[in-house]
Design a protein around this motif. Structure first.
Motif, PDB file in Angstrom:
ATOM      1  N   ALA A  69       0.827  -1.204   0.000  1.00  0.00           N
ATOM      2  CA  ALA A  69       0.000   0.000   0.000  1.00  0.00           C
ATOM      3  C   ALA A  69       0.861   1.254   0.000  1.00  0.00           C
ATOM      4  O   ALA A  69       0.545   2.233  -0.700  1.00  0.00           O
ATOM      5  CB  ALA A  69      -0.952  -0.003   1.197  1.00  0.00           C
ATOM      6  N   TYR A  70       1.957   1.251   0.759  1.00  0.00           N
ATOM      7  CA  TYR A  70       2.877   2.396   0.724  1.00  0.00           C
ATOM      8  C   TYR A  70       3.440   2.593  -0.685  1.00  0.00           C
ATOM      9  O   TYR A  70       3.541   3.713  -1.180  1.00  0.00           O
ATOM     10  CB  TYR A  70       4.039   2.203   1.708  1.00  0.00           C
ATOM     11  N   VAL A  71       3.817   1.503  -1.327  1.00  0.00           N
ATOM     12  CA  VAL A  71       4.380   1.589  -2.674  1.00  0.00           C
ATOM     13  C   VAL A  71       3.337   2.138  -3.652  1.00  0.00           C
ATOM     14  O   VAL A  71       3.636   3.031  -4.452  1.00  0.00           O
ATOM     15  CB  VAL A  71       4.918   0.215  -3.132  1.00  0.00           C
ATOM     16  N   GLN A  72       2.121   1.632  -3.569  1.00  0.00           N
ATOM     17  CA  GLN A  72       1.073   2.122  -4.471  1.00  0.00           C
ATOM     18  C   GLN A  72       0.754   3.595  -4.200  1.00  0.00           C
ATOM     19  O   GLN A  72       0.503   4.366  -5.128  1.00  0.00           O
ATOM     20  CB  GLN A  72      -0.193   1.268  -4.342  1.00  0.00           C
ATOM     21  N   CYS A  73       0.782   3.998  -2.946  1.00  0.00           N
ATOM     22  CA  CYS A  73       0.582   5.405  -2.591  1.00  0.00           C
ATOM     23  C   CYS A  73       1.679   6.254  -3.224  1.00  0.00           C
ATOM     24  O   CYS A  73       1.408   7.314  -3.807  1.00  0.00           O
ATOM     25  CB  CYS A  73       0.567   5.569  -1.077  1.00  0.00           C
ATOM     26  N   ALA A  74       2.906   5.785  -3.146  1.00  0.00           N
ATOM     27  CA  ALA A  74       4.031   6.519  -3.733  1.00  0.00           C
ATOM     28  C   ALA A  74       3.882   6.638  -5.245  1.00  0.00           C
ATOM     29  O   ALA A  74       4.122   7.705  -5.823  1.00  0.00           O
ATOM     30  CB  ALA A  74       5.348   5.828  -3.379  1.00  0.00           C
ATOM     31  N   LEU A 103       9.308  -2.295  -0.230  1.00  0.00           N
ATOM     32  CA  LEU A 103       9.559  -0.860  -0.044  1.00  0.00           C
ATOM     33  C   LEU A 103      10.848  -0.440  -0.752  1.00  0.00           C
ATOM     34  O   LEU A 103      10.903   0.627  -1.373  1.00  0.00           O
ATOM     35  CB  LEU A 103       9.634  -0.515   1.442  1.00  0.00           C
ATOM     36  N   LEU A 104      11.871  -1.259  -0.664  1.00  0.00           N
ATOM     37  CA  LEU A 104      13.131  -0.957  -1.349  1.00  0.00           C
ATOM     38  C   LEU A 104      12.935  -0.937  -2.864  1.00  0.00           C
ATOM     39  O   LEU A 104      13.434  -0.036  -3.556  1.00  0.00           O
ATOM     40  CB  LEU A 104      14.199  -1.986  -0.970  1.00  0.00           C
ATOM     41  N   GLY A 106      10.110  -0.393  -4.399  1.00  0.00           N
ATOM     42  CA  GLY A 106       9.271   0.767  -4.698  1.00  0.00           C
ATOM     43  C   GLY A 106      10.078   2.049  -4.719  1.00  0.00           C
ATOM     44  O   GLY A 106       9.910   2.889  -5.609  1.00  0.00           O
ATOM     45  N   LEU A 107      10.963   2.218  -3.749  1.00  0.00           N
ATOM     46  CA  LEU A 107      11.807   3.410  -3.707  1.00  0.00           C
ATOM     47  C   LEU A 107      12.715   3.457  -4.942  1.00  0.00           C
ATOM     48  O   LEU A 107      12.883   4.517  -5.555  1.00  0.00           O
ATOM     49  CB  LEU A 107      12.639   3.435  -2.423  1.00  0.00           C
ATOM     50  N   ALA A 108      13.261   2.320  -5.312  1.00  0.00           N
ATOM     51  CA  ALA A 108      14.097   2.269  -6.526  1.00  0.00           C
ATOM     52  C   ALA A 108      13.278   2.677  -7.746  1.00  0.00           C
ATOM     53  O   ALA A 108      13.751   3.448  -8.592  1.00  0.00           O
ATOM     54  CB  ALA A 108      14.676   0.867  -6.710  1.00  0.00           C
ATOM     55  N   GLU A 109      12.051   2.196  -7.840  1.00  0.00           N
ATOM     56  CA  GLU A 109      11.194   2.536  -8.989  1.00  0.00           C
ATOM     57  C   GLU A 109      10.882   4.029  -9.020  1.00  0.00           C
ATOM     58  O   GLU A 109      10.911   4.653 -10.082  1.00  0.00           O
ATOM     59  CB  GLU A 109       9.901   1.723  -8.945  1.00  0.00           C
ATOM     60  N   VAL A 110      10.602   4.622  -7.863  1.00  0.00           N
ATOM     61  CA  VAL A 110      10.348   6.067  -7.804  1.00  0.00           C
ATOM     62  C   VAL A 110      11.593   6.815  -8.271  1.00  0.00           C
ATOM     63  O   VAL A 110      11.508   7.780  -9.047  1.00  0.00           O
ATOM     64  CB  VAL A 110       9.921   6.509  -6.389  1.00  0.00           C
ATOM     65  N   LEU A 124      18.110  -1.454  -4.931  1.00  0.00           N
ATOM     66  CA  LEU A 124      17.954  -2.790  -5.515  1.00  0.00           C
ATOM     67  C   LEU A 124      18.987  -3.760  -4.950  1.00  0.00           C
ATOM     68  O   LEU A 124      18.680  -4.934  -4.713  1.00  0.00           O
ATOM     69  CB  LEU A 124      18.042  -2.711  -7.039  1.00  0.00           C
ATOM     70  N   GLU A 125      20.204  -3.277  -4.718  1.00  0.00           N
ATOM     71  CA  GLU A 125      21.231  -4.133  -4.121  1.00  0.00           C
ATOM     72  C   GLU A 125      20.802  -4.601  -2.730  1.00  0.00           C
ATOM     73  O   GLU A 125      20.961  -5.774  -2.384  1.00  0.00           O
ATOM     74  CB  GLU A 125      22.568  -3.385  -4.038  1.00  0.00           C
TER      75      GLU A 125
END
Length: 184
Positions: A69-74, A103-104, A106-110, A124-125
């Motif tokens: 849900a955090y990732v989709q929110c982002a 979460l990691l 998702g952050l990489a994708e953002v 990603l690492e």
């Protein structure tokens, strides 16, 4: 046709929410009504501010689906034109849950969406350190390293992915590309 960007007034509300709560997510008036279906429907009609609000409420509930849900929110915040808020949201979530691979990723994708490819690499690492056999992360990191011109760093990732099995051709194609770029 789905609207890709928010109307100016809605974007202004989203950005104002950013400034007010430091995360860029407006809280729902009735959080108990939050559901993944409601969040997806808001996104499908291009109401990214609403989609982000619903995903945020779902994330705050905690549980197994909180990281997703955090990732989709982002992602909704990125679509709403607030990528800095998306990044802050995921960084805060990672402060509380540092071992969440989703979460990691998702952050990489953002970071990738906003052009910060080099900054995405350590995310990603770290995700691979936590889950070394995660195929999607292996491919994402290998693809990123190829884009960054780090062919030798991509090669072992492709070999690891191929060792895991699976019938898709992408790892073979990326491995060939990495080896060709490295002079093999």
């Amino acid at each position: 046709m789905t609207q890709r960007f928010l109307p100016l007034a809605a974007l202004a509300r989203t950005l104002a929410a950013c400034a007010s709560d430091d995360l860029g997510v407006r809280r729902m008036a009735e959080p108990q009504k939050a559901s993944p279906a409601l969040a997806r429907a808001a996104g499908e009609r291009g109401d990214w501010s609403q989609s982000a609000s619903v995903w945020y409420e779902l994330a705050l509930r905690g549980g197994d689906g909180a990281a997703a849900a955090y990732v989709q929110c982002a992602f909704a915040l990125c679509e709403a034109g607030a990528p800095a808020s998306a990044q802050r949201l995921l960084e805060r979530a990672l402060d509380a849950r540092p071992d969440q691979v989703a979460l990691l990723e998702g952050l990489a994708e953002v970071m990738l969406r906003t052009g910060f490819r080099r900054a995405a690499e350590p995310q990603l690492e770290r995700a691979l350190e936590l889950d070394p056999d995660r195929v999607a992360t292996l491919l994402a990191l290998a693809r990123l390293r190829l884009e960054l011109g780090l062919e030798l760093g991509a090669d072992p990732l492709h070999e690891r992915r191929l060792a895991l099995g699976g019938g898709d051709a992408e790892p073979w194609l990326l491995l060939a590309r990495a080896r060709r770029a490295a002079g093999d």
